[in-house]
Motif scaffolding. Structure first.
Motif, mmCIF file in Angstrom:
data_model
loop_
_atom_site.group_PDB
_atom_site.id
_atom_site.type_symbol
_atom_site.label_atom_id
_atom_site.label_comp_id
_atom_site.label_asym_id
_atom_site.label_seq_id
_atom_site.Cartn_x
_atom_site.Cartn_y
_atom_site.Cartn_z
ATOM 1 N N UNK A 34 28.411 32.695 67.316
ATOM 2 C CA UNK A 34 27.824 31.762 66.523
ATOM 3 C C UNK A 34 26.219 31.949 66.879
ATOM 4 N N UNK A 36 22.847 29.518 66.557
ATOM 5 C CA UNK A 36 21.980 28.263 66.324
ATOM 6 C C UNK A 36 20.726 28.341 66.028
ATOM 7 N N UNK A 38 17.076 25.805 66.390
ATOM 8 C CA UNK A 38 16.571 24.642 67.218
ATOM 9 C C UNK A 38 15.436 24.530 67.083
ATOM 10 N N UNK A 41 12.283 19.188 69.334
ATOM 11 C CA UNK A 41 12.498 17.822 69.323
ATOM 12 C C UNK A 41 13.870 17.437 68.394
ATOM 13 N N UNK A 42 14.765 18.667 68.214
ATOM 14 C CA UNK A 42 15.723 18.454 67.354
ATOM 15 C C UNK A 42 16.936 19.040 68.084
ATOM 16 N N UNK A 43 18.172 18.759 67.690
ATOM 17 C CA UNK A 43 19.490 19.258 68.080
ATOM 18 C C UNK A 43 19.520 20.722 67.580
ATOM 19 N N UNK A 44 20.445 21.419 68.208
ATOM 20 C CA UNK A 44 20.743 22.769 67.500
ATOM 21 C C UNK A 44 21.460 22.724 66.184
ATOM 22 N N UNK A 46 23.606 24.523 63.529
ATOM 23 C CA UNK A 46 24.628 25.789 63.259
ATOM 24 C C UNK A 46 24.076 26.645 61.927
ATOM 25 N N UNK A 49 28.683 31.748 61.899
ATOM 26 C CA UNK A 49 29.373 32.058 62.836
ATOM 27 C C UNK A 49 30.600 33.037 62.388
ATOM 28 N N UNK A 88 19.586 30.074 69.535
ATOM 29 C CA UNK A 88 20.552 30.069 70.552
ATOM 30 C C UNK A 88 21.619 31.009 70.108
ATOM 31 N N UNK A 92 32.595 32.173 71.792
ATOM 32 C CA UNK A 92 33.872 31.151 72.182
ATOM 33 C C UNK A 92 34.819 31.850 72.416
ATOM 34 N N UNK A 99 37.979 24.625 71.379
ATOM 35 C CA UNK A 99 36.883 25.384 71.963
ATOM 36 C C UNK A 99 36.993 25.359 73.444
ATOM 37 N N UNK A 102 33.230 27.797 75.650
ATOM 38 C CA UNK A 102 32.087 27.917 75.012
ATOM 39 C C UNK A 102 30.759 28.103 75.770
ATOM 40 N N UNK A 104 26.766 29.493 75.661
ATOM 41 C CA UNK A 104 25.356 29.471 75.016
ATOM 42 C C UNK A 104 24.586 30.400 75.868
ATOM 43 N N UNK A 106 20.499 31.464 76.407
ATOM 44 C CA UNK A 106 19.472 30.478 76.935
ATOM 45 C C UNK A 106 18.392 29.933 75.792
ATOM 46 N N UNK B 90 22.633 16.052 74.494
ATOM 47 C CA UNK B 90 23.041 16.585 73.127
ATOM 48 C C UNK B 90 24.492 15.992 72.953
ATOM 49 N N UNK B 108 24.059 16.824 67.093
ATOM 50 C CA UNK B 108 23.105 15.723 66.759
ATOM 51 C C UNK B 108 21.614 16.118 67.230
ATOM 52 N N UNK B 109 20.671 15.170 67.298
ATOM 53 C CA UNK B 109 19.383 15.335 67.386
ATOM 54 C C UNK B 109 19.076 14.987 69.078
#
Lengths: 114, 116
Positions: A34, A36, A38, A41-44, A46, A49, A88, A92, A99, A102, A104, A106, B90, B108-109
């Motif tokens: 996969x 991702x 990012x 200040x946000x989440x990863x 997708x 994949x 990122x 998996x 999963x 899994x 990741x 860095x 997260x 999520x964020x």
């Protein structure tokens, strides 16, 4: 040795260039790969994949998997300033229930210069 | 379709205090994962819940705990906060067992926790 290695960068390229982001791994059992994205200040988020070796394309993004070399890549064509983010890789292996393993990388910080 | 939602977005706590973080998964997802993303350390796996049960736990002390509710939402609790707990927490969700061979995580964020 980490199971997944990813160059942290930072990587800066001019707008419009082709970007190549890479990860290597040591665990030959990994089945799914996969990418991702990012933003700060946000989440990863997708992006893509893949399961098998070879290429998978989605718009300006191409994911490439070479299981024989344990190497995956993400190519971004016609890069835009909005592509500036940390990328990122993740891998998996299904151990029988979802999963269960899994891992990741860095992350590589990418900046597209207008 | 609403994504994974987390609350609060930011939190400042003092060392020794306790904190609870909340997560609502994507509708239809039964698995919830918690990760810690500290500066320079990448994503560290904390906990995985599915169908209300803890399925796996990362290499974190017992003061990190959580639960999953019947509606599949989840809480992460951290007791006796330490300075090094400062990080982005997260939450991610995916389809659970029996809903497909593979389901990637959707994040999520996060909740940014600062411990002073």
């Amino acid at each position: 040795q980490k199971e997944v290695e990813q160059d942290p960068g930072p990587l800066s390229v001019p707008e419009g260039a082709i970007v190549s982001l890479n990860c290597t791994y040591s665990n030959s059992a990994f089945q799914y790969f996969m990418w991702y994205r990012q933003y700060s200040r946000k989440g990863p988020e997708l992006l893509m994949y893949t399961y098998s070796s070879g290429n998978k394309e989605d718009g300006r993004f191409t994911a490439q998997v070479d299981k024989s070399s344990k190497y995956i890549s993400l190519f971004i064509r016609d890069s835009q300033p909005s592509d500036s983010a940390t990328y990122l890789c993740a891998m998996s292996v299904i151990l029988g229930f979802g999963n269960e393993k899994l891992t990741f990388g860095t992350g590589t910080r990418l900046t597209i210069i207008p | 379709e609403a994504g994974v939602t987390q609350s609060p977005t930011h939190l400042i706590k003092t060392r020794g205090q306790q904190v609870t973080l909340r997560c609502s998964p994507i509708s239809g997802h039964t698995s919830v994962y918690w990760y810690q993303q500290a500066l320079g350390l990448g994503l560290q796996f904390l906990l995985w819940y599915d169908e209300g049960e803890e399925r796996n736990r990362g290499n974190f002390p017992p003061r990190f705990s959580g639960r999953q509710f019947p509606n599949y939402s989840s809480e992460l609790n951290v007791n006796a906060l330490e300075l090094e707990d400062s990080a982005l927490y997260l939450c991610a969700s995916s389809l659970g067992e029996g809903q497909g061979d593979f389901s990637p995580l959707h994040f999520g964020n996060g909740t940014r926790l600062t411990v002073t």
